[in-house]
Design an enzyme around this catalytic site. Sequence first.
Site, short mmCIF file in Angstrom:
data_model
loop_
_atom_site.label_atom_id
_atom_site.label_comp_id
_atom_site.label_asym_id
_atom_site.label_seq_id
_atom_site.Cartn_x
_atom_site.Cartn_y
_atom_site.Cartn_z
CB SER A 190 2.11 16.78 4.73
OG SER A 190 0.80 16.18 4.74
CG ASP B 39 3.75 9.60 1.92
OD1 ASP B 39 2.48 9.20 2.51
OD2 ASP B 39 4.30 10.49 1.85
#
Length: 668
Positions: free
Chosen positions: A443, A495
């Site tokens: 991330s 995602d």
Amino acid sequence: MPGMVLFGRRWALASDDLVFPGFFELFLRVLWWFASLILYLMHRRKLDCPGGVLLSTYLIVLLVLLAVIVCTVLAIVYVSMRGTICNPGPRKSMPKLLYIRLALFVPEMVWASLGAAWVAKGIQCDKTVVIGIMATVIVSWIVIAATMVTILVVFDPLGGRMALRPQGFPDHLDVPSSSQLLTGLKTAAKSLWETRVRLCCCCMGPDDNARTAFSSAADLFSTCFSDTDLVPSDIAAGFTLLYQQQDSISSSLEPQEVVTQLPGRPQEADLDAEVENCQHFMRFAAAAYGWPLYIYRNPFTGLCSIGGDCCRVTETELDAVEGDQHNCHFASILKTTGLQYRDFIHISFHDKVYELPFIVVLDHRKEAVVVAVRGTMSLQDILTDLSAESENLELDVEMQGCVAHKGIAQAARYIYRRLVNDGILSQAFSVAPEYRLVLVGHSLGGGAASLLAIMLRRAYPQVRAYAFSPPRGLLSKSLYEHSKDFVVSLILGIDVIPRLSVANMEDLKRRILRVIANCNKPKYKILLHGCWYGLFGGSPDNCPTELDEGCQGALTQPLLGEQSLLTRSSPGYSSSDSPTDSPTKYPPLYPPGRIIHLEEEAGSRFGCCSAAHYRARWAHEAEFSRILLGPKMLTDHLPTIVTQALDRVVADRTACVSCPGHGGSNVD
């Protein structure tokens, strides 16, 4: 859409938002009315006691008042069900009905107060009647309190400014009065959002970085949300329609062929080797999260597993660990990586805005010095994420347009200074001079690791980076192409983070405007069908999704000077068309490096943790240029889910190549 204007200000509530709350109040009021009627009819002969006349009067007036309220709420529900989201004409009487409904709260409050006073006098009547009247008084005050809370929720602090729109509001942003209004609204919106961010982060100590991040986050929010007249339910309806549209389109497409190699890169594009590398280095990226993620992954045994090591601190370990007061982070990292104390060069859990935690470890299996950067796990990290404007990078390469996400670039510079200036990398390579440098992260950490690899490439030409679920809005086009030689990104399913950027948010906003403007169904039907479809499946709602030439003139103009939806949704439209937007502040940015996409092949559609099967393939960044909606758009970002998917992919591919007929080749 648009938000209703009441009492001279705009509210975060549309005239078609009152169907569900209206039905709930209608059910409650009707039930209340019948209960009061039964109470009166069954016990009216017992009200000849002292003070019984007051109680009888209270019940009779309450029945009349409830009947009037029921009729008013019924009218509100009926009117709210008419029209469509962008056709509020059939609901033009809604403000008058709401004024009547709010006015009825006055006699209700007065009568509830009188009922409370009369009961408090200790009237000696039938106990059932007294208890029943006490219950009606309590219910009255609960309803009044709930209404007050609702008013606070739908209150728009900028409503006073937004309701000042003149009757003949111009259609295009190049009209001076329109541009001036938009500029004033965005300035006020930025100030409001900055106040909100400061309140949310009031526990953080004030410093220059935090103040800069507050301003950046406020600027981002005001840019994204201040130029349309969407209320929250409009956005929910838009998400519902887009999700069903997305499923309808994907079901009609032919399955894509699996791409196993990129043309022209036969050696670097070894998919099996890179997937195996991703599986190996993902554990370092997960370890960087420390004990919270470890306990989340092992909810029953995690605390006991690391509890014995948390307080066992030696002087040698303290030299390598920073910001881990009780040593619990270090204990969880040891469990996650399976390495020894001596393999760790430095562990930093120092956490501030633009200053991310990281670990430096010797990986003897891959003969690498691994630097793992932690992803988002604190308010400081969120502020780093939200500093989304772009800034130039000063690199020792001859390249034009070296631009990157400001917050992540600042974080990468901080880690660069720690690694180089503090001698952490020199210490690591003095122990293992033949090892190569590998940077990993998930991330936010993946974005920082990619930028850090670009900064360190000149000093360490063999550097490699593995970014798991990195944000899309990270690198300029030139840096994206440059990073393909040494950065690999891995993205799971749908995602949302690898698809998230300011440009993609603007695209999503335009898609929402387009689909709700051209949908001919009431909002309550859209939301009901969307809930059913999300829970139980079925066929997608067959709503039109493109603007037809014949209905362009019937579209309702958004309140805040938005250009016509046709112009907004045209292929030639860009955010720089608006004079209040800054094209240099939020230019198009791209994800780092080559991209491996793990796509789900089988498994439960609605479960987020099922043992699904995945296929790995090389993907182009253009496949992530649009935000996809679905039940797994958030869960596919979790590091635990990414780890499980990688383990499944490697296990399936290993079983495939080792079975008869595939030559038994090794995967590495």
